[in-house]
Design an enzyme around this catalytic site. Structure first.
Site, PDB file in Angstrom:
ATOM      1  N   HIS A  88      -1.147  20.571   0.386  1.00 43.28           N
ATOM      2  CA  HIS A  88      -0.144  20.020   0.478  1.00 43.28           C
ATOM      3  C   HIS A  88       0.718  20.400   0.408  1.00 43.28           C
ATOM      4  O   HIS A  88       1.693  20.282  -0.565  1.00 43.28           O
ATOM      5  CB  HIS A  88      -0.455  18.844  -0.152  1.00 43.28           C
ATOM      6  CG  HIS A  88      -1.785  17.472  -0.179  1.00 43.28           C
ATOM      7  ND1 HIS A  88      -1.688  17.342   0.978  1.00 43.28           N
ATOM      8  CD2 HIS A  88      -2.891  17.663  -0.533  1.00 43.28           C
ATOM      9  CE1 HIS A  88      -2.480  16.054   0.723  1.00 43.28           C
ATOM     10  NE2 HIS A  88      -3.427  16.405   0.052  1.00 43.28           N
ATOM     11  N   ASP A 142       1.920  22.806   3.095  1.00 41.77           N
ATOM     12  CA  ASP A 142       2.215  23.181   3.683  1.00 41.77           C
ATOM     13  C   ASP A 142       2.895  22.421   4.584  1.00 41.77           C
ATOM     14  O   ASP A 142       3.706  23.116   4.706  1.00 41.77           O
ATOM     15  CB  ASP A 142       0.876  23.689   5.144  1.00 41.77           C
ATOM     16  CG  ASP A 142       0.003  22.544   5.352  1.00 41.77           C
ATOM     17  OD1 ASP A 142       0.323  21.511   4.799  1.00 41.77           O
ATOM     18  OD2 ASP A 142      -0.580  22.033   6.424  1.00 41.77           O
ATOM     19  N   SER A 175     -21.489  16.895  23.788  1.00 40.14           N
ATOM     20  CA  SER A 175     -21.333  17.379  22.264  1.00 40.14           C
ATOM     21  C   SER A 175     -22.954  16.877  22.051  1.00 40.14           C
ATOM     22  O   SER A 175     -22.662  15.702  22.271  1.00 40.14           O
ATOM     23  CB  SER A 175     -20.207  16.227  21.497  1.00 40.14           C
ATOM     24  OG  SER A 175     -20.689  17.018  20.322  1.00 40.14           O
ATOM     25  N   GLY A 227     -16.448  14.904   8.825  1.00 39.89           N
ATOM     26  CA  GLY A 227     -15.051  13.745   8.294  1.00 39.89           C
ATOM     27  C   GLY A 227     -14.931  14.959   6.778  1.00 39.89           C
ATOM     28  O   GLY A 227     -14.878  13.882   5.928  1.00 39.89           O
ATOM     29  N   ALA A 228     -15.735  15.742   7.095  1.00 38.25           N
ATOM     30  CA  ALA A 228     -16.032  16.015   5.027  1.00 38.25           C
ATOM     31  C   ALA A 228     -14.840  17.427   5.347  1.00 38.25           C
ATOM     32  O   ALA A 228     -14.725  18.187   4.352  1.00 38.25           O
ATOM     33  CB  ALA A 228     -16.768  17.484   5.501  1.00 38.25           C
ATOM     34  N   LEU A 240     -13.728  19.805   6.092  1.00 41.35           N
ATOM     35  CA  LEU A 240     -13.708  21.310   6.543  1.00 41.35           C
ATOM     36  C   LEU A 240     -13.274  21.861   7.303  1.00 41.35           C
ATOM     37  O   LEU A 240     -13.233  22.578   8.196  1.00 41.35           O
ATOM     38  CB  LEU A 240     -15.270  21.856   6.264  1.00 41.35           C
ATOM     39  CG  LEU A 240     -16.007  21.467   4.861  1.00 41.35           C
ATOM     40  CD1 LEU A 240     -17.852  22.452   4.975  1.00 41.35           C
ATOM     41  CD2 LEU A 240     -14.446  22.244   3.901  1.00 41.35           C
ATOM     42  N   SER A 249     -11.892  19.429  13.644  1.00 44.31           N
ATOM     43  CA  SER A 249     -11.309  18.293  14.292  1.00 44.31           C
ATOM     44  C   SER A 249     -10.305  20.089  14.647  1.00 44.31           C
ATOM     45  O   SER A 249     -10.067  20.047  16.150  1.00 44.31           O
ATOM     46  CB  SER A 249     -10.345  17.608  13.956  1.00 44.31           C
ATOM     47  OG  SER A 249      -8.917  17.852  12.888  1.00 44.31           O
ATOM     48  N   ASP A 252      -4.684  24.634   9.035  1.00 47.49           N
ATOM     49  CA  ASP A 252      -5.883  24.485   9.408  1.00 47.49           C
ATOM     50  C   ASP A 252      -5.684  25.046  10.519  1.00 47.49           C
ATOM     51  O   ASP A 252      -6.809  25.365  10.628  1.00 47.49           O
ATOM     52  CB  ASP A 252      -6.421  22.191   9.374  1.00 47.49           C
ATOM     53  CG  ASP A 252      -6.437  22.190   8.134  1.00 47.49           C
ATOM     54  OD1 ASP A 252      -6.601  22.421   7.580  1.00 47.49           O
ATOM     55  OD2 ASP A 252      -6.859  20.793   8.358  1.00 47.49           O
TER      56      ASP A 252
HETATM   57  C1  GLA Z   1      -5.555  18.564   5.736  1.00 45.37           C
HETATM   58  C2  GLA Z   1      -3.977  18.948   6.599  1.00 45.37           C
HETATM   59  C3  GLA Z   1      -3.471  20.042   6.432  1.00 45.37           C
HETATM   60  C4  GLA Z   1      -2.960  20.128   4.917  1.00 45.37           C
HETATM   61  C5  GLA Z   1      -4.096  19.556   3.695  1.00 45.37           C
HETATM   62  C6  GLA Z   1      -3.882  19.379   2.272  1.00 45.37           C
HETATM   63  O1  GLA Z   1      -6.329  19.683   5.616  1.00 45.37           O
HETATM   64  O2  GLA Z   1      -4.452  18.702   7.811  1.00 45.37           O
HETATM   65  O3  GLA Z   1      -1.806  20.296   7.883  1.00 45.37           O
HETATM   66  O4  GLA Z   1      -2.674  19.249   4.676  1.00 45.37           O
HETATM   67  O5  GLA Z   1      -4.855  18.720   3.961  1.00 45.37           O
HETATM   68  O6  GLA Z   1      -3.371  20.662   2.094  1.00 45.37           O
END
Ligand code: GLA
Length: 394
Positions: free
Chosen positions: A35, A37, A68, A125-126, A128, A131, A175
């Site tokens: 949290h 970024d 898919s 939805g895990a 990781l 998306s 991500d």
């Molecule tokens: C999700 C968001 C990222 C980041 C994280 C928390 O994965 O897609 O941009 O904010 O939460 O670090």
């Protein structure tokens, strides 16, 4: 048949011809820097060796057909290159559709229709980043089959725009960056304000990085995610009445302590304190790793979880149970939630020869407290999104 041969067979069955190109984009974990970024701070994620495959073939029509193997019930989703708008009923296919739309809007010549088959190994939805993995695998695919003159970093930025503006999730850039720019065996230290980055070898040879899935989907948490963002923005506004800063990421811990009273609200102070201390922890963790001070690295990882639990309040009983049970096991350097929180996954860094007993013990503690099983995977740090047609040899 291996997994890609099965994908090729499914492609042939679905579209009547074989795919000509194969692409891959990984999932990601974040080692530390959570949290931060969207607060202009630092993150330290890495790409995984498992992710999303996409097989493709250009056609001579203007039709895009997407299928898919993860969502067989949704069937084949078809739309025209001339009507690239978000459609709720297109579900997962909005991610690739968004990438096609945004590349075209940016002036790239996606000139014909195509057939694409996706197969994802990342549990949905895990937390990781399944998306962002679909976005980036589509990005490198479009670049590859249409020979687009586009840099990987541009694909990363477009992926984020798709997520924010096409899908409507207000996430930061971590991500897409980790998935687009990952390097085997390395973490990426990224300054999310300037996008300056460097690779750091993850030299923890006697340890495994264990991913622990709460099996609680984090999807429902999107509104909380946006709430945390607004709380940080509100705190920043108050601080800006006295301080010349553009983001919380510019504040060191000392300056924050001296000025936190300006924020004037105890909840907002906690949120901002997490953003500031987490940013500092991320830089300290990188240094500890580089100096081979592994105990210190692990302790910072634990502190990150505590701050996310107590100040940012994004963990919840499932993630807390995993982290806290991990801290009690022998041979554990550190453990914390990873990603957005509220469910999804945690990670633990565990001595290789203690990993089996670790998984047994944490799995048992989780089941006893939460009532259902957690799932465990070993993470290997892999390369970013790319074409793999040659290696696939189909
Ligand atoms: C999700 C968001 C990222 C980041 C994280 C928390 O994965 O897609 O941009 O904010 O939460 O670090």
């Amino acid at each position: 048949m291996n997994c890609l041969e099965q994908c090729q067979a499914a492609f042939l069955a679905q579209f009547g011809q074989k795919a000509e190109h194969v692409f891959f984009a990984p999932g990601r974990i974040n080692l530390i820097g959570e949290h931060t970024d969207y607060n202009g701070g630092h993150v330290f994620p890495c790409a995984l060796t498992f992710g999303t495959y996409a097989l493709a073939r250009k056609t001579s029509t203007r039709e895009v057909r997407l299928y898919s193997l993860n969502f067989p019930d949704t069937g084949c989703i078809t739309f025209s290159l001339d009507s690239l708008t978000y459609q709720k009923e297109h579900d997962w296919a909005n991610y690739p559709k968004g990438m096609i739309a945004y590349l075209r809007a940016a002036g790239y010549d996606v000139s014909s229709g195509m057939d694409i088959l996706y197969y994802g190994e990342i549990p949905n939805g895990a937390g990781l980043s399944s998306s962002a993995s679909i976005e980036l695998v589509t990005g490198v695919l479009l670049k590859g089959i249409f020979k687009l003159p586009i840099e990987q970093l541009e694909l990363v930025k477009l992926g984020k725009q798709v997520e924010n503006n096409f899908i409507g999730v207000n996430s930061g850039i971590m991500d897409q960056f980790a998935i687009g720019m990952g390097k085997a065996g390395h973490g990426i230290l990224l300054d999310c304000d300037t996008l300056k980055y460097s690779y750091a070898p993850i030299t923890i040879d006697n340890y495994n990085i264990v991913i622990m899935n709460t099996n609680k989907r984090r999807e429902l948490a999107d509104s909380k995610y946006n709430e945390r963002r607004s709380e940080c923005e509100a705190a920043l506004k108050k601080l800006q009445t006295m301080l010349k800063i553009k983001s919380l990421g510019e504040l060191d811990e000392q300056t924050f302590l001296q000025h936190q009273a300006l924020i004037g609200d105890s909840i907002l102070i906690k949120r901002a304190r997490h953003a500031v201390t987490e940013n500092a922890r991320t830089l300290k963790a990188l240094k500890a790793l580089q100096q081979d001070k592994l105990q210190e690295f692990g302790e910072l990882i634990n502190q990150s979880h505590i701050s996310l639990r107590d100040d940012y309040e994004v963990t919840g009983i499932e993630l807390d149970t995993l982290a806290e049970a991990s801290w009690q096991q022998s041979g554990v350097l550190g453990a914390r939630m990873t990603g957005a929180g509220f469910g999804g996954c945690a990670i633990a860094i565990v001595e290789k020869d203690q990993t089996d007993s670790f998984i047994l013990a944490v799995g048992k503690a989780y089941k006893e407290k939460i009532g259902y099983e957690a799932t465990f995977y070993l993470a290997s740090i892999g390369e970013g999104a790319r074409e793999i047609t040659k290696e696939a040899n189909l």
